[in-house]
Scaffold this active site. Structure first.
Site, PDB file in Angstrom:
ATOM      1  N   ASP A  92      22.577 -24.197 -59.851  1.00 45.09           N
ATOM      2  CA  ASP A  92      22.766 -25.558 -59.335  1.00 45.09           C
ATOM      3  C   ASP A  92      21.458 -26.031 -58.694  1.00 45.09           C
ATOM      4  OD1 ASP A  92      24.529 -23.898 -56.745  1.00 45.09           O
ATOM      5  OD2 ASP A  92      22.603 -24.885 -56.457  1.00 45.09           O
ATOM      6  N   HIS A 107      17.751 -17.338 -62.845  1.00 42.78           N
ATOM      7  CA  HIS A 107      18.720 -17.349 -63.944  1.00 42.78           C
ATOM      8  C   HIS A 107      18.818 -18.716 -64.599  1.00 42.78           C
ATOM      9  CE1 HIS A 107      20.863 -13.662 -61.965  1.00 42.78           C
ATOM     10  NE2 HIS A 107      19.664 -13.375 -62.460  1.00 42.78           N
ATOM     11  N   CYS A 115      15.627 -26.897 -77.005  1.00 40.70           N
ATOM     12  CA  CYS A 115      16.139 -26.697 -78.366  1.00 40.70           C
ATOM     13  C   CYS A 115      16.200 -25.196 -78.673  1.00 40.70           C
ATOM     14  CB  CYS A 115      15.199 -27.377 -79.363  1.00 40.70           C
ATOM     15  SG  CYS A 115      15.607 -26.973 -81.074  1.00 40.70           S
ATOM     16  N   THR A 181      25.028 -13.128 -52.169  1.00 41.50           N
ATOM     17  CA  THR A 181      24.960 -12.457 -53.465  1.00 41.50           C
ATOM     18  C   THR A 181      25.614 -11.081 -53.369  1.00 41.50           C
ATOM     19  OG1 THR A 181      23.516 -11.640 -55.240  1.00 41.50           O
ATOM     20  CG2 THR A 181      22.611 -11.570 -53.004  1.00 41.50           C
ATOM     21  N   SER A 182      26.326 -10.721 -54.425  1.00 41.61           N
ATOM     22  CA  SER A 182      27.014  -9.417 -54.443  1.00 41.61           C
ATOM     23  C   SER A 182      26.020  -8.300 -54.714  1.00 41.61           C
ATOM     24  CB  SER A 182      28.100  -9.422 -55.520  1.00 41.61           C
ATOM     25  OG  SER A 182      27.533  -9.796 -56.767  1.00 41.61           O
ATOM     26  N   ASN A 206      26.479 -12.263 -45.508  1.00 46.19           N
ATOM     27  CA  ASN A 206      27.568 -12.200 -46.484  1.00 46.19           C
ATOM     28  C   ASN A 206      28.835 -11.794 -45.738  1.00 46.19           C
ATOM     29  OD1 ASN A 206      29.327 -11.535 -48.654  1.00 46.19           O
ATOM     30  ND2 ASN A 206      27.547 -11.047 -49.944  1.00 46.19           N
ATOM     31  N   PRO A 207      29.943 -12.542 -45.938  1.00 47.45           N
ATOM     32  CA  PRO A 207      31.181 -12.153 -45.238  1.00 47.45           C
ATOM     33  C   PRO A 207      31.703 -10.790 -45.702  1.00 47.45           C
ATOM     34  CG  PRO A 207      31.428 -14.301 -46.340  1.00 47.45           C
ATOM     35  CD  PRO A 207      30.121 -13.749 -46.742  1.00 47.45           C
ATOM     36  N   GLU A 208      31.263 -10.353 -46.881  1.00 44.31           N
ATOM     37  CA  GLU A 208      31.721  -9.072 -47.438  1.00 44.31           C
ATOM     38  C   GLU A 208      30.569  -8.063 -47.511  1.00 44.31           C
ATOM     39  OE1 GLU A 208      35.360 -10.761 -47.893  1.00 44.31           O
ATOM     40  OE2 GLU A 208      34.869  -8.668 -48.373  1.00 44.31           O
TER      41      GLU A 208
HETATM   42  N1  APR Z   1      28.563 -17.407 -47.527  1.00 42.88           N
HETATM   43  C1  APR Z   1      27.862 -16.311 -47.898  1.00 42.88           C
HETATM   44  N2  APR Z   1      28.261 -15.469 -48.882  1.00 42.88           N
HETATM   45  C2  APR Z   1      29.416 -15.749 -49.498  1.00 42.88           C
HETATM   46  C3  APR Z   1      30.219 -16.869 -49.170  1.00 42.88           C
HETATM   47  C4  APR Z   1      29.740 -17.712 -48.132  1.00 42.88           C
HETATM   48  N3  APR Z   1      30.433 -18.795 -47.755  1.00 42.88           N
HETATM   49  N4  APR Z   1      31.320 -16.868 -49.980  1.00 42.88           N
HETATM   50  C5  APR Z   1      31.211 -15.792 -50.779  1.00 42.88           C
HETATM   51  N5  APR Z   1      30.078 -15.118 -50.489  1.00 42.88           N
HETATM   52  C6  APR Z   1      29.558 -13.905 -51.115  1.00 42.88           C
HETATM   53  C7  APR Z   1      30.608 -12.995 -51.730  1.00 42.88           C
HETATM   54  O1  APR Z   1      31.069 -12.061 -50.763  1.00 42.88           O
HETATM   55  C8  APR Z   1      29.795 -12.298 -52.834  1.00 42.88           C
HETATM   56  O2  APR Z   1      29.192 -11.110 -52.325  1.00 42.88           O
HETATM   57  O3  APR Z   1      28.762 -14.339 -52.192  1.00 42.88           O
HETATM   58  C9  APR Z   1      28.699 -13.301 -53.167  1.00 42.88           C
HETATM   59  C10 APR Z   1      28.869 -13.942 -54.540  1.00 42.88           C
HETATM   60  O4  APR Z   1      28.705 -12.916 -55.488  1.00 42.88           O
HETATM   61  P1  APR Z   1      28.742 -13.287 -57.042  1.00 42.88           P
HETATM   62  O5  APR Z   1      29.876 -14.213 -57.323  1.00 42.88           O
HETATM   63  O6  APR Z   1      28.608 -11.995 -57.788  1.00 42.88           O
HETATM   64  O7  APR Z   1      27.435 -14.192 -57.249  1.00 42.88           O
HETATM   65  P2  APR Z   1      25.967 -13.700 -57.489  1.00 42.88           P
HETATM   66  O8  APR Z   1      25.680 -12.477 -56.672  1.00 42.88           O
HETATM   67  O9  APR Z   1      25.114 -14.889 -57.287  1.00 42.88           O
HETATM   68  O10 APR Z   1      26.002 -13.327 -59.054  1.00 42.88           O
HETATM   69  C11 APR Z   1      24.767 -12.924 -59.601  1.00 42.88           C
HETATM   70  O11 APR Z   1      25.791 -12.870 -61.801  1.00 42.88           O
HETATM   71  O12 APR Z   1      27.454 -14.301 -62.536  1.00 42.88           O
HETATM   72  C12 APR Z   1      26.169 -13.843 -62.810  1.00 42.88           C
HETATM   73  O13 APR Z   1      24.133 -14.836 -63.502  1.00 42.88           O
HETATM   74  C13 APR Z   1      25.245 -15.008 -62.663  1.00 42.88           C
HETATM   75  O14 APR Z   1      23.558 -15.507 -61.017  1.00 42.88           O
HETATM   76  C14 APR Z   1      24.820 -14.892 -61.214  1.00 42.88           C
HETATM   77  C15 APR Z   1      24.700 -13.383 -61.043  1.00 42.88           C
END
Ligand code: APR
Length: 241
Positions: A92, A107, A115, A181-182, A206-208
């Site tokens: 985005d 990414h 094209c 990010t996860s 990260n909340p997780e």
């Molecule tokens: N603030 C901070 N972190 C958050 C929030 C928030 N409000 N809500 C969720 N998260 C965390 C989740 O706990 C998770 O660890 O954001 C993370 C999102 O993880 P993914 O959905 O795996 O996204 P991302 O890590 O960006 O994925 C990496 O994988 O899907 C492909 O290419 C795509 O760029 C993407 C890549």
């Protein structure tokens, strides 16, 4: 703090609070029956370009209807206090719309098109999509090729320029803030290790928990829009320890 260099590595979590659905939590249901891989891989594009095009065109329009949140705005505001490099896995444009510049998209982006045959950038008019549609034929390039979204699909190489800029930023930063990010998709997920190996401060927001949590200098179990606006005030103490 003016001479502090901050690198930010963001993922889908920083845009979650703006309402940007990712594959995993896209509730429109329209694409729920498809495996995300089908919609974001070269195989998927070769086999069903009209389905892949519809998916990305919908997200391209959707992102323009949401706003950056306090997390994006905090990162943009840091530019007034430190040298900031923003690296994102997100496609985005919310970091840019909050004022961050440059933003290194590892990414790709929903706002770049080219094209799939001759590789030339596509600047033509994009079809509208007021409602999500399952299939839509992509525009054609003058060469006859199909116009594809500027997204890095699974199985594709990351674009060299953003990757080099990301490695350079992490290799020269005093602090790396890893937010939303996860931390499981490489090579992006390897960047925090580069910072840690240099003795830079790594802060995870990260909340997780994630695989990075155990090694980060500081882990903040909060959302991006809660943690980022006050994070800068904590840095001097972090940097002197
Ligand atoms: N603030 C901070 N972190 C958050 C929030 C928030 N409000 N809500 C969720 N998260 C965390 C989740 O706990 C998770 O660890 O954001 C993370 C999102 O993880 P993914 O959905 O795996 O996204 P991302 O890590 O960006 O994925 C990496 O994988 O899907 C492909 O290419 C795509 O760029 C993407 C890549």
């Amino acid at each position: 703090m003016g001479d502090v260099r901050i690198a930010v590595l963001s993922g889908a979590g920083i845009s979650a609070e703006s309402g940007v659905p990712t594959f995993r939590d896209d509730k429109t249901g329209l694409w729920a029956k498809y495996d995300p891989y089908e919609l974001s891989s070269t195989d998927g594009w070769q086999n069903h370009p009209e389905r892949v095009w519809a998916w990305y065109l919908w997200r391209h329009h959707l992102v323009q209807q949401v706003e950056p949140n306090d997390g994006h705005r905090a990162v943009a505001a840091w530019r007034d206090y430190a040298e900031v490099s923003v690296i994102t896995q997100n496609v985005d444009n919310l970091h840019e719309r909050a004022g961050s510049n440059p933003v290194h998209h590892l990414h790709g982006s929903l706002f770049e098109f080219w094209c799939d045959t001759c590789g030339s950038r596509y600047h033509g008019q994009l079809p509208d999509m007021p409602e999500p549609e399952l299939e839509k034929m992509p525009p054609q390039c003058e060469c006859g090729g199909l116009v594809r979204p500027g997204i890095v699909w699974f199985g594709e190489q990351l674009p060299d320029e953003p990757w080099q800029a990301a490695v350079e930023a992490v290799a020269t930063s005093d602090v790396l803030v890893v937010v939303g990010t996860s931390g499981i998709v490489y090579p992006a997920a390897g960047l925090p290790d580069v910072a840690l190996a240099r003795g830079a401060v790594v802060v995870e927001v990260n909340p997780e928990p994630t695989p990075l949590s155990a090694n980060a200098t500081l882990t903040i179990r909060e959302s991006a829009s809660t943690a980022l606006p006050t994070l800068l005030q904590q840095l001097p103490e972090l940097l002197t320890n």
